[in-house]
Motif scaffolding. Sequence first.
Motif, mmCIF file in Angstrom:
data_model
loop_
_atom_site.group_PDB
_atom_site.id
_atom_site.type_symbol
_atom_site.label_atom_id
_atom_site.label_comp_id
_atom_site.label_asym_id
_atom_site.label_seq_id
_atom_site.Cartn_x
_atom_site.Cartn_y
_atom_site.Cartn_z
ATOM 1 N N VAL A 69 -20.408 14.701 1.693
ATOM 2 C CA VAL A 69 -20.204 15.624 2.813
ATOM 3 C C VAL A 69 -20.382 14.903 4.146
ATOM 4 O O VAL A 69 -19.579 15.061 5.071
ATOM 5 C CB VAL A 69 -21.175 16.830 2.693
ATOM 6 N N ILE A 70 -21.450 14.085 4.219
ATOM 7 C CA ILE A 70 -21.685 13.341 5.463
ATOM 8 C C ILE A 70 -20.559 12.341 5.702
ATOM 9 O O ILE A 70 -20.052 12.206 6.831
ATOM 10 C CB ILE A 70 -23.052 12.627 5.394
ATOM 11 N N ILE A 74 -18.063 12.378 8.962
ATOM 12 C CA ILE A 74 -17.956 11.236 9.878
ATOM 13 C C ILE A 74 -16.588 10.587 9.752
ATOM 14 O O ILE A 74 -16.088 9.987 10.712
ATOM 15 C CB ILE A 74 -19.090 10.224 9.577
ATOM 16 N N GLY A 75 -15.960 10.718 8.591
ATOM 17 C CA GLY A 75 -14.678 10.076 8.338
ATOM 18 C C GLY A 75 -13.561 10.540 9.258
ATOM 19 O O GLY A 75 -12.555 9.845 9.417
ATOM 20 N N PHE A 76 -13.696 11.713 9.915
ATOM 21 C CA PHE A 76 -12.671 12.162 10.864
ATOM 22 C C PHE A 76 -12.596 11.250 12.073
ATOM 23 O O PHE A 76 -11.552 11.168 12.727
ATOM 24 C CB PHE A 76 -12.963 13.603 11.310
ATOM 25 N N LYS A 77 -13.689 10.575 12.384
ATOM 26 C CA LYS A 77 -13.718 9.692 13.550
ATOM 27 C C LYS A 77 -13.475 8.233 13.185
ATOM 28 O O LYS A 77 -13.292 7.408 14.060
ATOM 29 C CB LYS A 77 -15.072 9.807 14.252
ATOM 30 N N TRP A 85 -13.813 8.041 3.159
ATOM 31 C CA TRP A 85 -15.233 7.977 3.493
ATOM 32 C C TRP A 85 -16.045 8.983 2.668
ATOM 33 O O TRP A 85 -17.212 8.738 2.352
ATOM 34 C CB TRP A 85 -15.456 8.170 4.995
ATOM 35 N N GLY A 86 -15.448 10.094 2.296
ATOM 36 C CA GLY A 86 -16.127 11.026 1.398
ATOM 37 C C GLY A 86 -16.314 10.421 0.020
ATOM 38 O O GLY A 86 -17.381 10.556 -0.601
ATOM 39 N N LEU A 87 -15.286 9.741 -0.488
ATOM 40 C CA LEU A 87 -15.402 9.064 -1.786
ATOM 41 C C LEU A 87 -16.399 7.905 -1.736
ATOM 42 O O LEU A 87 -17.175 7.701 -2.679
ATOM 43 C CB LEU A 87 -14.036 8.561 -2.247
#
Length: 155
Positions: A69-70, A74-77, A85-87
């Motif tokens: 989740v974190i 953060i992966g949107f940026k 980044w979720g994986l």
Amino acid sequence: MQIFSAFEHSTHLELAISYLEKNGINKEKIFAVPLTNRKTERRMFDSMHNADGISLISTGAALGTALAVIGASIGFKLNWGPIYWGLIGAASGFFLGFLINFFYYKVIKKHQRLLRGKNLEVILIIECEEQQGDTVEEILWHHLALGTARVLSQS
């Protein structure tokens, strides 16, 4: 009648046997059987047919979910986007949680077991008359028996 009881191997067991002898139970009617400890270490990984209730993946699953989740947030940026980044967060959280549990059960729990020592247990079998049963059980409980059971003889 037979009375079965379980004791830790200690002076309380010796005292219980001597009190039983003082109360009219012959030595031939008292039978003590020491149980042996496990000689091999417990396996860390369960198979389909053998499980011991210890899960190495529960903390990994929780940390993997949290870090996924974190990482996705953060992966949107970041450059690779929220899915990668979720994986990455899920994989690293799972691996970190697995290592925490593995270290805990392999090092800390083993150290606690060694500090506690190996307490052997002894099964004590007493053959007595039915009218002596309550007295025998009272002596066993007074000397810290772990448990007792009565078996009536068929005569």
